[in-house]
Design an enzyme around this catalytic site. Structure first.
Site, PDB file in Angstrom:
ATOM      1  N   CYS A 260       0.833  -1.198   0.000  1.00  0.00           N
ATOM      2  CA  CYS A 260       0.000   0.000   0.000  1.00  0.00           C
ATOM      3  C   CYS A 260       0.873   1.256   0.000  1.00  0.00           C
ATOM      4  O   CYS A 260       1.374   1.669   1.045  1.00  0.00           O
ATOM      5  CB  CYS A 260      -0.923  -0.017   1.219  1.00  0.00           C
ATOM      6  SG  CYS A 260      -1.944   1.450   1.339  1.00  0.00           S
TER       7      CYS A 260
ATOM      8  N   CYS B 161      -0.403   4.131   2.100  1.00  0.00           N
ATOM      9  CA  CYS B 161      -0.227   3.938   3.551  1.00  0.00           C
ATOM     10  C   CYS B 161       1.224   4.211   3.944  1.00  0.00           C
ATOM     11  O   CYS B 161       1.488   4.871   4.938  1.00  0.00           O
ATOM     12  CB  CYS B 161      -0.529   2.499   3.983  1.00  0.00           C
ATOM     13  SG  CYS B 161      -2.033   1.782   3.354  1.00  0.00           S
ATOM     14  N   ASP B 162       2.152   3.663   3.197  1.00  0.00           N
ATOM     15  CA  ASP B 162       3.541   3.595   3.660  1.00  0.00           C
ATOM     16  C   ASP B 162       4.536   4.443   2.863  1.00  0.00           C
ATOM     17  O   ASP B 162       5.697   4.559   3.255  1.00  0.00           O
ATOM     18  CB  ASP B 162       4.016   2.131   3.651  1.00  0.00           C
ATOM     19  CG  ASP B 162       3.188   1.267   4.590  1.00  0.00           C
ATOM     20  OD1 ASP B 162       2.758   1.791   5.631  1.00  0.00           O
ATOM     21  OD2 ASP B 162       2.956   0.089   4.278  1.00  0.00           O
TER      22      ASP B 162
END
Ligand code: NDP
Length: 313
Positions: A136, A139-140
């Protein structure tokens, strides 16, 4: 074997399921949630979440899910462990069975079982998960500012992730197994135009390396041909973008899905093809797949349930 009756069974415990539980509890529907194999869902395997509204300092994925769970419990949601392994959708009330011997008789069902990112199946992906390996970018990606990263895949998701990362990372490699991208032409053009994205065509990943954290990938170009070339690519992040599988096996074929397995909902609602069954979150959303959009859809599903129960009364 225990038998439980409920006005609303929520299957799955990600942002969609918890939000549905908060709303149905506050509407006095007294929902029962069955958490599934990964209580809290995909967010429990991410680290910091910085784009969920209401957390100006960010929050860890597990903490966010704990907060959502606590909010649902506060209003009386009955949350239980277990995995729904079969559902009889042929008549109402529906009958669901879990792997821990519960039989649930439900007037309505909200399916919020999410989707799981596909992995290549390398042992190294597990070894470096959360330490350089991610599925992701939104997300990261932030943790890779100024670093070198690779994205695996040649579809729209991979291109989107590569573009997103190209605004953060110094260099992005797109590892594509074929001699061409599968993504839409417009996405291909954007990727090919971006100066800090390098597309590695005809390339597969044989493994990853690094002491504690990821330090690079073992790549093979023209695998299995006379031109085969093996080399190591130093990278700090390795992002999988080879597609997601919606967790719908248990519900098919009764619940209508699209050709990739995502549950079809009617228009802007969360209604499925079976009256009384609703779907929310990634399981019914191949497009956005964000925690906040899943939560929004969970809210819609709860309101759809409330309306349905009122009409049936
Ligand atoms: P896709 O199935 O379209 O693409 C998957 C990609 O991963 C392909 O390039 C495929 O390669 C590659 N791949 C699959 N398995 C492996 C493997 N084991 N090793 C290496 N590469 C592999 O998935 P997406 O998630 O990209 O997209 C899903 C759907 O969602 C599509 O319809 C897409 O158009 C849509 N979408 C739309 C977006 C938008 O409109 N903004 C954004 C994101 C997705 P190969 O080509 O060789 O099969």
């Amino acid at each position: 074997m225990s038998e439980i009756k409920t006005r609303c069974l929520i299957i799955g415990s990600g942002p969609a399921g918890y939000t549905a539980a908060i709303y149905t509890s506050r509407a006095n529907i007294a929902p029962l949630m069955i958490e599934g194999y990964q209580p809290g869902g995909q967010l429990t395997i991410t680290t910091e979440v910085e784009n969920f509204p209401g957390y100006p300092e960010g929050v860890t994925g597990p903490q966010l899910m704990e907060d959502l769970r606590a909010q649902a419990v506060r209003f009386g949601a009955d949350i239980r462990p277990g995995f729904v392994k079969e559902v009889d959708f042929s008549e109402r009330p529906f009958i669901a069975k879990t792997d821990n011997d519960m039989t649930i008789i439900a007037d309505t069902i909200i399916i919020a079982t999410g989707a799981s990112a596909k992995y290549l199946g390398l042992d190294d992906e597990t070894k470096y998960n959360g330490m350089g390996v991610s599925a992701c970018a939104t997300c990261d990606g932030f943790f890779y500012r100024g670093k070198k990263v690779a994205v695996v895949g040649g579809g729209d998701t991979a291109c989107e992730e590569a573009l997103y990362l190209s605004n953060l990372a110094a260099e992005v490699y797109l590892i594509v197994r074929k001699p061409h991208l599968r993504a839409s032409k417009v996405m291909q053009a954007r990727v090919l135009d971006k100066s800090n994205i390098k597309v590695l065509f005809n390339t597969v990943t044989a493994g990853l390396y690094g002491a504690d954290f990821l330090e690079g990938a073992h790549l093979v170009e023209h695998n299995g041909t006379p031109d085969q070339r093996e080399y190591d690519l130093p990278i700090d992040g390795f992002f999988l973008a080879i597609g997601h599988s919606p967790n719908t096996e248990v519900f098919r074929p009764a619940i209508e899905c699209d050709h990739t397995g995502y549950i079809k909902v009617k228009g802007e609602t969360t209604l499925t093809n079976i009256p009384g069954v609703f779907a929310a979150g990634d399981v019914a959303d191949p497009m956005y797949r964000q925690a906040i959009t899943a939560a929004g859809m969970g809210c819609k599903a709860a309101l759809d349930v409330e309306r349905f129960l009122t009409e049936q009364a």
